[in-house]
Design an enzyme around this catalytic site. Structure first.
Site, PDB file in Angstrom:
ATOM      1  N   LYS A   1       0.848  -1.196   0.000  1.00  0.00           N
ATOM      2  CA  LYS A   1       0.000   0.000   0.000  1.00  0.00           C
ATOM      3  C   LYS A   1       0.881   1.242   0.000  1.00  0.00           C
ATOM      4  CE  LYS A   1      -1.907   2.489   3.210  1.00  0.00           C
ATOM      5  NZ  LYS A   1      -1.911   3.827   2.553  1.00  0.00           N
TER       6      LYS A   1
ATOM      7  N   THR B   1       5.968   7.242  14.456  1.00  0.00           N
ATOM      8  CA  THR B   1       5.951   6.354  15.619  1.00  0.00           C
ATOM      9  C   THR B   1       4.538   6.105  16.135  1.00  0.00           C
ATOM     10  OG1 THR B   1       8.213   6.927  16.244  1.00  0.00           O
ATOM     11  CG2 THR B   1       6.785   6.078  17.985  1.00  0.00           C
TER      12      THR B   1
ATOM     13  N   GLY C   1       3.022   3.683  13.850  1.00  0.00           N
ATOM     14  CA  GLY C   1       3.702   2.402  14.017  1.00  0.00           C
ATOM     15  C   GLY C   1       3.178   1.626  15.210  1.00  0.00           C
TER      16      GLY C   1
ATOM     17  N   GLU D   1       9.903   0.832  10.747  1.00  0.00           N
ATOM     18  CA  GLU D   1      10.886   1.914  10.686  1.00  0.00           C
ATOM     19  C   GLU D   1      10.094   3.185  10.919  1.00  0.00           C
ATOM     20  OE1 GLU D   1      12.657   5.006   9.745  1.00  0.00           O
ATOM     21  OE2 GLU D   1      12.597   4.326   7.659  1.00  0.00           O
TER      22      GLU D   1
ATOM     23  N   CYS E   1      13.403  10.461   7.864  1.00  0.00           N
ATOM     24  CA  CYS E   1      13.290   9.913   9.220  1.00  0.00           C
ATOM     25  C   CYS E   1      14.621   9.953   9.961  1.00  0.00           C
ATOM     26  CB  CYS E   1      12.762   8.487   9.162  1.00  0.00           C
ATOM     27  SG  CYS E   1      13.722   7.398   8.088  1.00  0.00           S
TER      28      CYS E   1
ATOM     29  N   GLU F   1      10.074  15.184  16.885  1.00  0.00           N
ATOM     30  CA  GLU F   1      10.412  15.080  15.466  1.00  0.00           C
ATOM     31  C   GLU F   1       9.578  16.093  14.680  1.00  0.00           C
ATOM     32  OE1 GLU F   1      10.986  11.631  12.090  1.00  0.00           O
ATOM     33  OE2 GLU F   1       9.285  11.463  13.462  1.00  0.00           O
TER      34      GLU F   1
END
Length: 640
Positions: free
Chosen positions: A311, A366, A369, A386, A420, A538
């Site tokens: 995807k 994150t 994730g 990742e 990243c 981030e």
């Protein structure tokens, strides 16, 4: 402690350890009883021993925080053997804290791998010396025949301890031949604190299978035996200090929990392993490097023999769809590679949770994730994640400042900062802070040209969304309005917290003829401290946070002060320092005198909240295979 006086197989006489309750004489009887952490037991075979009953934390037995206990029962007589303290959530916190402190303490952290192996040999020696006692406890608590405990389980524990003791100093990294201008190598480093939950069917054997490799690799442990069979593991824990393991390296918590584990039969003969494909692999690709990230995932998956459902990001599906149109001409059979456009909450979530998917790989934020990992956990499918990063770049006073400035620019400003691994935290030694900053700002002003992505002079295009632009403030259009907004907002927050805006910080003038584009200029914030959000969060845009340090220890501490651990860069002419700092940094990848020059032949991935597993290199294809062990009995058949 509750110890049954009715048991026909046990004679129990409670004994108090002198150091457990030093003021026992001055206490009343109930207080003394509350302090008891061992009981003397005698089994039907005549073996007598002192059975620990506490939680083993930091190399000593302690009571549970609220005094709660569980009773272990002899499965042959159906009578209680004794009670042991049962861990609470607070006790788990204490054990994890002890293991974390031990992991960072020089007594374990700086121990040579050969010395670690010797400690496991020491523990194996102690198990052999106490074999009859341990086998007796195993049989009493578990119900298996004493002959099996003595001739199978205890020897298995000894063999596993010695096997991994031998492995301790043989976990070598690799070097990669990347040509004469660059060296790359990998280190095998411990993960940190490992939690291990042991089943009741082979209490000591299963404990050995888990704790031996973990300790050999340099980790620290919090181990929970099954609530039905805690006694043998507690006795083994009592041998740990004599083996020489530092405090906090191995902690044992009794407590309730689900039963787990399965038995494996051993056969004499030939054994070999196969690396086989996992099956159907779901792959979710980010928008910042659509084709590159797709290649990192689909190439090893297909090479290993898997099939793929991929995807692409909803913001950037077009290049992957065009690549899919080339698949039939490449000769791939129908159904081997499938591409699904769709939104994350719809198509992405369905892929992660699908029972027909055997493996999941994801690159993205994150928080997403974590959500993906929760969905995959429902079917226990393996995952490669990742996720986010806030990578540091360290400049020591002996560094080549011109080189450091160029790489600092490339390591952060490339792809409009939407990387990243971007080394966005610039940690600069006091002695060279001003000189480096002047060079860095000059490079940024000279190289970071915003504009039309199709113009040859453009270095930075737009952010992915306007919100991201406003949340960061970047130097080429970010990919969306949302991202643009996010960047600008974060810069404003940093200035409000006390950072100095040395460059950028506002929405860039649109560069297209009709005034469109989610642009954020290159932004540099100085005087950033660890208390500021911009030091930790981030941003995913071209925004540098510059922080001073005074010495190597402070530099490493600042670099590791992050929830993330993806990449890091070190600039110094001192090779001893370079390798020393590279080892100390909590990052999956370290660049020395460069930044973000990843290579497809070298493993890529992070630690902490930057992900799980590795992509690229040999590790990349191993992640798409499973090891199958085959045991072949080669004994000659008996004549009929």
């Amino acid at each position: 402690m509750r110890c049954s006086p009715k048991s026909l197989l046990l004679r129990q006489a409670v004994r108090q350890r002198p150091h457990t309750c030093p003021s026992l004489i001055s206490r009343n009887l109930s207080a003394a009883a509350h302090c008891r952490l061992e009981v003397e037991l005698t089994a039907p075979n005549g073996v007598t021993w002192k059975q620990p009953q506490g939680l083993f934390i930091n190399n000593e037995f302690v009571k549970s925080s609220n005094g709660q206990q569980i009773t272990t029962v002899n499965p042959f007589t159906e009578q209680p053997i004794c009670s042991v303290h049962a861990a609470t959530e607070s006790d788990v916190d204490s054990a994890v804290a002890a293991a974390r402190a031990a992991f960072k303490h020089p007594s374990w952290r700086d121990l040579s791998s050969s010395a670690r192996g010797q400690l496991l040999h020491n523990l194996a020696d102690l198990v052999e010396a106490n074999a009859l006692t341990l086998a007796t406890i195993e049989t009493l608590d578990n119900g298996k025949p004493l002959s099996a405990s003595l001739t199978q389980d205890i020897p298995d524990l000894v063999s596993v301890l010695r096997y991994y003791a031998g492995w301790a100093d043989k976990r070598h990294g690799q070097t990669m031949d990347l040509g004469p201008a660059k060296l790359a190598y990998t280190l095998r480093q411990p993960l940190g604190v490992c939690a291990q939950i042991i089943p009741w069917n082979y209490p000591l054997s299963m404990a050995g299978w888990k704790l031996a490799p973990a300790l050999a690799a340099g980790n620290t442990l919090v181990l929970k035996p099954a609530e039905q069979t805690p006694l043998s593991m507690l006795y083994l824990a009592s041998l740990v200090p004599a083996a020489g393991l530092p405090r906090g390296v191995l902690n044992v918590l009794n407590g309730r929990g689900p039963d787990a584990g399965a038995a494996l039969a051993a056969h004499a003969g030939l054994a070999y392993t196969l690396r086989q494909p996992l099956g159907v692999c779901a792959q979710i690709i980010p928008w910042n490097y659509p084709l590159s990230m797709a290649g990192w995932k689909l190439a090893p998956a297909l090479a290993a023999g898997n099939t793929v459902v991929l995807k692409p990001a909803e913001q950037t599906p077009l290049s992957m769809l065009y690549l899919a149109s080339l698949v039939p001409a490449a000769g791939l059979p129908r159904g081997v590679l499938n591409v699904l456009n769709g939104r994350g909450p719809d198509a992405g979530a369905a892929l992660a949770a699908h029972a027909g998917v055997d493996k999941l790989a994801f690159t993205g934020s994150t928080p997403t994730g974590r959500a993906v990992m929760r969905l995959a956990a429902a079917t226990l499918k393996p995952v490669t994640l990742e996720t986010g990063g806030k990578s540091p770049l360290l400049v020591f006073p002996d560094a080549d400042l011109d080189r450091a400035a160029r790489w600092a620019h490339d390591g952060l400003m490339a792809n409009a900062g939407q990387v990243c691994t971007a080394t966005s935290r610039l940690l600069i030694h006091d002695d060279v802070h001003d000189a480096f900053l002047a060079r860095f700002l000059a490079v940024v002003r000279d190289v970071s040209v915003l504009g039309d992505p199709f113009a040859p002079s453009t270095f930075q295009g737009p952010q992915i969304t306007r919100k991201q632009q406003q949340d960061i403030l970047a130097r080429g259009p970010q990919i969306t309005h949302k991202q643009q907004q996010d960047i600008l907002a974060r810069v404003a927050d940093a200035v409000a917290e006390g950072a100095t805006l040395a460059l950028g910080g506002e929405a860039a003038m649109p560069s297209s003829p009709d005034g469109t584009g989610f642009f954020v200029p290159p932004t540099v914030l100085t005087d950033v401290t660890p208390r500021m959000r911009v030091f930790h969060d981030e941003i995913f845009g071209p925004c540098a946070a510059v922080t001073r340090f005074r010495d190597e220890a402070e530099a490493v501490a600042l670099a590791n002060d992050s929830a993330y651990g993806l990449g890091a860069a070190v600039f110094t002419r001192d090779l001893a320092r370079a390798h020393r700092v590279a080892r100390a940094l909590e990052a999956g990848m370290v660049w020395i005198n460069s930044s973000n020059d990843a290579d497809y032949r070298v493993p890529f991935g992070g630690v902490k909240q930057s992900g799980v597993g590795r992509e690229l290199g040999e590790a990349g294809i191993e992640a798409y295979t499973v090891a199958k062990s085959v045991h072949v009995n080669l004994e000659a058949s008996e004549a009929p």
